[in-house]
Structure formats: structure tokens, C-alpha cells
Write a protein that holds these residues in place. Structure first.
Motif, PDB file in Angstrom:
ATOM      1  N   ALA A 107       0.831  -1.202   0.000  1.00  0.00           N
ATOM      2  CA  ALA A 107       0.000   0.000   0.000  1.00  0.00           C
ATOM      3  C   ALA A 107       0.869   1.256   0.000  1.00  0.00           C
ATOM      4  CB  ALA A 107      -0.927   0.001   1.214  1.00  0.00           C
ATOM      5  N   GLU A 130       2.362   1.862  -3.394  1.00  0.00           N
ATOM      6  CA  GLU A 130       1.407   2.433  -4.342  1.00  0.00           C
ATOM      7  C   GLU A 130       1.131   3.901  -4.020  1.00  0.00           C
ATOM      8  OE1 GLU A 130      -2.735   1.430  -6.655  1.00  0.00           O
ATOM      9  OE2 GLU A 130      -2.397   0.503  -4.697  1.00  0.00           O
ATOM     10  N   LEU A 131       1.044   4.231  -2.731  1.00  0.00           N
ATOM     11  CA  LEU A 131       0.868   5.634  -2.361  1.00  0.00           C
ATOM     12  C   LEU A 131       2.042   6.479  -2.849  1.00  0.00           C
ATOM     13  CD1 LEU A 131      -0.470   5.236   1.299  1.00  0.00           C
ATOM     14  CD2 LEU A 131      -1.769   5.983  -0.699  1.00  0.00           C
ATOM     15  N   ARG A 185      -7.969   4.462  -5.148  1.00  0.00           N
ATOM     16  CA  ARG A 185      -6.837   3.748  -4.560  1.00  0.00           C
ATOM     17  C   ARG A 185      -6.473   4.268  -3.173  1.00  0.00           C
ATOM     18  NH1 ARG A 185      -7.210  -0.284  -4.667  1.00  0.00           N
ATOM     19  NH2 ARG A 185      -5.073  -0.631  -3.959  1.00  0.00           N
ATOM     20  N   ASN A 193      -5.897   1.612  -0.245  1.00  0.00           N
ATOM     21  CA  ASN A 193      -4.648   1.581   0.511  1.00  0.00           C
ATOM     22  C   ASN A 193      -4.876   1.886   1.985  1.00  0.00           C
ATOM     23  OD1 ASN A 193      -2.830   0.949  -1.647  1.00  0.00           O
ATOM     24  ND2 ASN A 193      -3.096   3.018  -2.414  1.00  0.00           N
ATOM     25  N   ASP A 220      -5.899  -1.372   3.635  1.00  0.00           N
ATOM     26  CA  ASP A 220      -4.780  -2.277   3.905  1.00  0.00           C
ATOM     27  C   ASP A 220      -3.970  -1.813   5.114  1.00  0.00           C
ATOM     28  OD1 ASP A 220      -5.378  -4.037   1.878  1.00  0.00           O
ATOM     29  OD2 ASP A 220      -4.117  -3.032   0.398  1.00  0.00           O
TER      30      ASP A 220
END
Length: 203
Positions: A140, A143-144, A177, A181, A184
Motif C-alpha cells: 500500500a 502504491e501511495l 486507490r 490503501n 490495507d
């Protein structure tokens, strides 16, 4: 095992010197004490890991909350925002008017993943179930970080992204997203603290 063999082994055991029994007993006691020591050490270590991981989740939650707010307000079109760096090196998210004038701005926080990376393997030795949540939290955070870098790359000045449709799709992706995220990270935070991820830290 035949009764005669059982009697044979039993007689052999009974014929062993007392010193051998004492040595075996001492070995078992030593192993038991060592096992208890390791369990206590692992418990203390896991407590520290949980605090560190929770802290990292809270830091990333500040990025999520900040960007969720910006994503709601920014116009989904080109030349709607700007990323500026101030004298201290901090970056700011600046909203642009349709005529290009700068409007309100706010700090553009960093994404934090170092603690997740450092503890991902160590936690696995102590608590495999928690390690799985750390791995997902690391994904997560990665991706952030990708989202953050993309926002900088797609800011005005890039000739590659000139269509409003692109920004509409991009900001829809960002909003979607960010929630995924956060979910998660919240699973890890829940495992570490027993609470859902609502707290955040500015640094």
C-alpha cells in the motif's frame, strides 16, 4: 514391541549411572528455561514492533487524509494545480485558478515505508500472521508513493499530458486507490492496536 524387549530396555535404563540422569534432567531444565526466555524476548520484541508499525500507519494516514481532501477540491483538468517547493525543502500542493493564478495551498506530505521494509522479515520470525499484514501495508505504501510521484509528474509543465480526459481518469483512480490503501493500512493498524486507523501524525 515385545514384552521381553521392553524389559531389556527398561533394565538398561535402570542400570545407567545417576550422573547420566542428572545430566539429562539438567539439559531439559536448561532447554525449558531457554525456551521461556526466547518466548518472553519475542513477546517484548513484538510489542515494540507493533508500536513502530502503528506509528508508520499513522504517518501514512496523514498523507491519505491530506490527498483525499485535495482530490475532492482539485479540478479534474490540466493546469488545475501546481507542486511547489518552499525554502525549507517541503513541497506544497497549490490550487490554480482557470486563469493560472495561484490559490490556496497546503503541505504535500511524504509517504513513509522504511519501517515496513525494515520489519517485514523480522516480524515474520515472530508472528507470521502479522507479517502478512505488514507485507500488504508495504504494498500500500509503495502504491501511495507511486501516486505521489505521478501527481508531481503530471503537474503543469509536462507536455506529455495535455488532455482533460486524462486528468479526470487519473483523479478518479487516485480517490479509489486512496481508500483501498487506507483499508490495507487499517488492517495492520487494527492488528497492532486493536483500533481502526483514524489517528494520523503530521511527521
Amino acid at each position: 514391541m515385545a514384552p521381553s524387549l521392553q524389559l531389556h530396555y527398561l533394565s538398561n535404563l535402570l542400570s545407567l549411572p545417576t550422573a547420566v540422569y542428572a545430566a539429562i534432567l539438567l539439559f531439559l531444565i536448561k532447554e525449558g528455561l531457554e525456551w521461556n526466555r526466547r518466548k518472553r524476548a519475542d513477546k517484548r520484541k513484538l510489542s515494540v514492533f507493533r508500536r513502530m508499525l502503528a506509528y508508520e500507519c499513522e504517518r501514512n494516514n496523514w498523507f491519505i487524509k491530506s490527498l483525499q481532501s485535495d482530490a475532492k477540491k482539485v479540478r479534474p483538468e490540466r493546469k488545475a494545480y501546481l507542486i511547489k517547493t518552499d525554502g525549507s525543502g517541503r513541497q506544497r500542493f497549490v490550487f490554480l485558478g482557470r486563469d493560472g493564478t495561484e490559490g490556496i495551498s497546503g503541505i504535500f506530505p511524504l509517504v513513509h515505508r522504511t519501517t515496513f521494509e525494515k520489519l517485514a522479515i523480522e516480524v515474520g520470525y515472530v508472528d507470521p500472521k502479522l507479517a502478512d499484514k505488514v507485507s500488504k501495508a508495504l504494498d500500500a505504501a509503495l502504491e501511495l508513493e507511486h501516486i505521489r510521484n505521478s501527481i508531481i509528474d503530471y503537474a503543469p509543465g509536462s507536455e506529455e499530458y495535455q488532455y482533460d480526459e486524462f486528468y479526470q481518469a487519473f483523479w478518479n483512480y487516485v480517490r479509489r486507490r486512496l481508500k483501498g490503501n487506507h483499508d490495507d493500512l487499517s488492517l495492520l493498524y487494527l492488528a497492532c492496536t486493536g483500533r481502526g486507523l483514524k489517528e494520523f501524525r503530521l511527521v
